[in-house]
Design a protein around this motif. Structure first.
Motif, PDB file in Angstrom:
ATOM      1  N   GLY A 189       0.841  -1.189   0.000  1.00 36.44           N
ATOM      2  CA  GLY A 189       0.000   0.000   0.000  1.00 36.44           C
ATOM      3  C   GLY A 189       0.872   1.232   0.000  1.00 36.44           C
ATOM      4  O   GLY A 189       2.056   1.173  -0.346  1.00 36.44           O
ATOM      5  N   GLU A 190       0.289   2.371   0.394  1.00 38.82           N
ATOM      6  CA  GLU A 190       1.037   3.632   0.445  1.00 38.82           C
ATOM      7  C   GLU A 190       1.249   4.009   1.898  1.00 38.82           C
ATOM      8  O   GLU A 190       0.323   4.000   2.698  1.00 38.82           O
ATOM      9  CB  GLU A 190       0.255   4.722  -0.313  1.00 38.82           C
ATOM     10  N   GLU A 191       2.497   4.377   2.221  1.00 38.29           N
ATOM     11  CA  GLU A 191       2.828   4.717   3.603  1.00 38.29           C
ATOM     12  C   GLU A 191       2.596   6.194   3.876  1.00 38.29           C
ATOM     13  O   GLU A 191       2.871   7.035   3.022  1.00 38.29           O
ATOM     14  CB  GLU A 191       4.314   4.452   3.824  1.00 38.29           C
ATOM     15  N   ALA A 192       2.101   6.515   5.051  1.00 37.71           N
ATOM     16  CA  ALA A 192       1.940   7.914   5.458  1.00 37.71           C
ATOM     17  C   ALA A 192       1.993   7.982   6.977  1.00 37.71           C
ATOM     18  O   ALA A 192       1.843   6.955   7.650  1.00 37.71           O
ATOM     19  CB  ALA A 192       0.611   8.475   4.958  1.00 37.71           C
ATOM     20  N   SER A 193       2.190   9.178   7.499  1.00 34.33           N
ATOM     21  CA  SER A 193       2.289   9.341   8.947  1.00 34.33           C
ATOM     22  C   SER A 193       1.279  10.353   9.427  1.00 34.33           C
ATOM     23  O   SER A 193       0.962  11.317   8.731  1.00 34.33           O
ATOM     24  CB  SER A 193       3.670   9.864   9.348  1.00 34.33           C
ATOM     25  N   MET A 194       0.798  10.119  10.647  1.00 35.42           N
ATOM     26  CA  MET A 194      -0.113  11.064  11.276  1.00 35.42           C
ATOM     27  C   MET A 194       0.401  11.312  12.684  1.00 35.42           C
ATOM     28  O   MET A 194       0.871  10.387  13.343  1.00 35.42           O
ATOM     29  CB  MET A 194      -1.516  10.455  11.310  1.00 35.42           C
ATOM     30  N   ALA A 209       1.964  13.659   7.199  1.00 35.07           N
ATOM     31  CA  ALA A 209       3.166  13.826   6.374  1.00 35.07           C
ATOM     32  C   ALA A 209       3.527  12.513   5.705  1.00 35.07           C
ATOM     33  O   ALA A 209       3.025  11.449   6.086  1.00 35.07           O
ATOM     34  CB  ALA A 209       4.341  14.307   7.241  1.00 35.07           C
ATOM     35  N   GLN A 210       4.348  12.629   4.686  1.00 36.75           N
ATOM     36  CA  GLN A 210       4.964  11.435   4.094  1.00 36.75           C
ATOM     37  C   GLN A 210       6.443  11.706   4.000  1.00 36.75           C
ATOM     38  O   GLN A 210       6.864  12.832   3.733  1.00 36.75           O
ATOM     39  CB  GLN A 210       4.362  11.155   2.707  1.00 36.75           C
ATOM     40  N   ALA A 229      10.616  15.056   3.180  1.00 36.50           N
ATOM     41  CA  ALA A 229       9.237  14.822   3.617  1.00 36.50           C
ATOM     42  C   ALA A 229       8.369  15.951   3.107  1.00 36.50           C
ATOM     43  O   ALA A 229       8.884  16.996   2.669  1.00 36.50           O
ATOM     44  CB  ALA A 229       9.161  14.761   5.138  1.00 36.50           C
ATOM     45  N   TYR A 230       7.068  15.724   3.155  1.00 35.56           N
ATOM     46  CA  TYR A 230       6.130  16.791   2.816  1.00 35.56           C
ATOM     47  C   TYR A 230       4.872  16.638   3.637  1.00 35.56           C
ATOM     48  O   TYR A 230       4.564  15.568   4.157  1.00 35.56           O
ATOM     49  CB  TYR A 230       5.825  16.804   1.318  1.00 35.56           C
ATOM     50  N   LEU A 295       5.902  20.104   9.373  1.00 36.50           N
ATOM     51  CA  LEU A 295       4.775  20.450  10.254  1.00 36.50           C
ATOM     52  C   LEU A 295       4.955  21.857  10.815  1.00 36.50           C
ATOM     53  O   LEU A 295       4.014  22.663  10.841  1.00 36.50           O
ATOM     54  CB  LEU A 295       4.647  19.449  11.409  1.00 36.50           C
ATOM     55  N   MET A 296       6.164  22.169  11.280  1.00 34.52           N
ATOM     56  CA  MET A 296       6.398  23.493  11.889  1.00 34.52           C
ATOM     57  C   MET A 296       6.232  24.607  10.862  1.00 34.52           C
ATOM     58  O   MET A 296       5.765  25.693  11.180  1.00 34.52           O
ATOM     59  CB  MET A 296       7.791  23.559  12.534  1.00 34.52           C
TER      60      MET A 296
END
Ligand code: AMP
Ligand code: GLY
Length: 423
Positions: A189-194, A209-210, A229-230, A295-296
């Protein structure tokens, strides 16, 4: 407020940059900081493994809040020792930091709370682990149980590689961290972060972000701490974010509280998204590096009252406002990273390249006689905003190309998934 920030990476430069903008700040101390953070606060030399020394420093300087950037001091219980001395600290206790400190701990919690994640086995010897792998077949994922500086995970596409990874773990390649091993089903699948800020019972969503873990363009080559990252992560729709909250994060906070180890600080959920179903890959108990930088850049609220509310155990009155802009960061690393590399090369062209839309956060740098030297693997994080992923990407690379550093390299395709989605 007097604040002590612990850490030296790009993550901590981004946190320092944001904290320094807070009207609540009286004085910022950074231990140890890096070549980019000296203008934002006072650098202090502190042995963070000596908890009593950190406590003494905080008492002497009347520190109102300690913010711990990296995972190692959290797993070692620095937050516990500060709290025992009545010092407010942003970050989890050692017991709660086991969410990052032990893969098996998190898998057992997922079992108890029915949290969607990869099927797994947990092993304390090579014979049983090999038998399990032979029964399951490849692809399969081998993980040293403990903290291994991001190197303890092998995604094995064939049986031979998976068995080699098992032998490496039990032969001590990761020291004590590899004495126990988790073997996991391979998730596609596609990885992402929360990210979530937590106060023990509730969670405030704190951005998506990824990142790009592999060293080379097209996601090739060995894993690194992250080459770029973005944010936001377009794959994480609002509906998916709600599912992550309901199916993964809230049961986690409930399970942690039930175990008598409530989680406070930042919970970083690494997720795999397949067919609109989010599964937990892993937790980290700190901000991502370089995810924190993006994020910042997008956070419009004052960071300090939110982190203080987490430290004080009540986030109920807090909200976070985000820019609608996209943010993207390109990591510039020393030639050779993530393998061996030379230290000390000089970086030029850094003057006048930061503004409202661009920030060049430092990581492994040091300033000597006014010159910036590279002293680490990941060295600069050129971070840009843009109305679209494409614009943020163009802005970031335009700045990267202004920096004069013959000994550095970087990926040229950070953000490709998000840019392709826009097209
Ligand atoms: P970690 O060091 O735990 O962040 O894991 C490193 C990387 O390994 C993750 O970011 C994923 O890309 C990959 N990974 C970990 N677990 C799995 C899994 N069960 N299936 C597929 N890839 C995985
Ligand atoms: N960039 C991945 C991490 O911080 O773990």
């Amino acid at each position: 407020m007097n604040i002590l920030l612990i850490g030296s990476g790009g993550r901590e430069h981004a946190l320092a940059w944001k904290i320094a903008q807070s009207p609540l700040l009286t004085k910022l101390f950074i231990a140890p900081g890096n070549g980019g953070t000296g203008k934002l606060g006072e650098h202090v030399v502190l042995d963070v493994e000596d908890h009593a020394a950190v406590v003494s420093f905080c008492q002497l300087m009347a520190i109102d809040l300690v913010i711990i950037g990296p995972e190692a001091p959290l797993v070692a219980g620095l937050a516990d020792d500060l709290q025992k001395s009545g010092i407010k600290v942003f970050g989890p206790s050692a017991a709660a930091a086991q969410l990052e400190g032990s893969k098996q701990y998190t898998k057992a919690l997922c079992d108890r709370k029915n949290i969607p994640t990869a099927a797994y086995g947990h092993f304390t010897n090579a014979t049983d682990a090999r038998a399990y792998i032979e029964a399951q077949g490849a692809p399969i994922v081998i993980k040293a149980d403990g903290l291994a500086a991001g190197k303890g995970v092998t995604v094995a596409m064939n049986l031979e590689d998976s068995l080699t990874a098992i032998d490496e773990c039990f032969d001590g390649a990761f020291g004590d961290a590899g004495a126990e091993v988790v073997v996991e089903e391979f998730l596609s699948g596609e990885e992402a972060s929360m990210f979530f800020l937590c106060d023990g019972t509730t969670a405030l969503p704190f951005g998506t972000a990824q990142d790009h873990k592999r060293v080379g363009d097209g996601d090739t080559g060995p894993n690194t701490g992250g080459m770029g990252a973005y944010s936001p992560a377009p794959v994480l729709t609002n509906a998916l974010q709600d599912r992550v909250m309901q199916d993964i994060v809230m049961p986690t906070l409930k399970g942690m509280a039930e175990a008598g180890t409530p989680f406070s600080g930042v919970l970083y959920a690494g997720l795999m998204i397949d067919d609109d179903r989010p599964k937990l890959i892993e937790y980290n108990v700190r901000f991502g590096d370089p995810e924190c930088q993006v994020l910042m850049m997008r956070l419009e609220s004052d960071l300090v009252p939110i982190l203080l509310a987490s430290a004080e155990g009540d986030l109920s009155d807090q909200a976070a406002e985000w820019s609608n802009d996209f943010a993207l960061t390109v990591v510039m690393a020393t030639d050779g990273y993530p393998g061996p590399y030379e230290k000390g090369s000089v970086i030029k062209g850094l003057d006048g390249i930061s503004d409202k839309m661009i920030q060049t956060f430092h990581a492994g740098t040091e300033v000597q006689n006014g010159a910036t030297h590279a002293i680490g693997g990941r060295v600069l994080c050129v971070t840009s905003k843009g109305k679209t992923a494409g614009e943020a990407q163009r802005n970031a690379y335009a700045t990267v190309n202004q920096i004069d550093w013959p000994d550095g390299f970087w990926r040229t395709d950070i953000g490709h998934r998000a840019v392709e989605r826009e097209a």
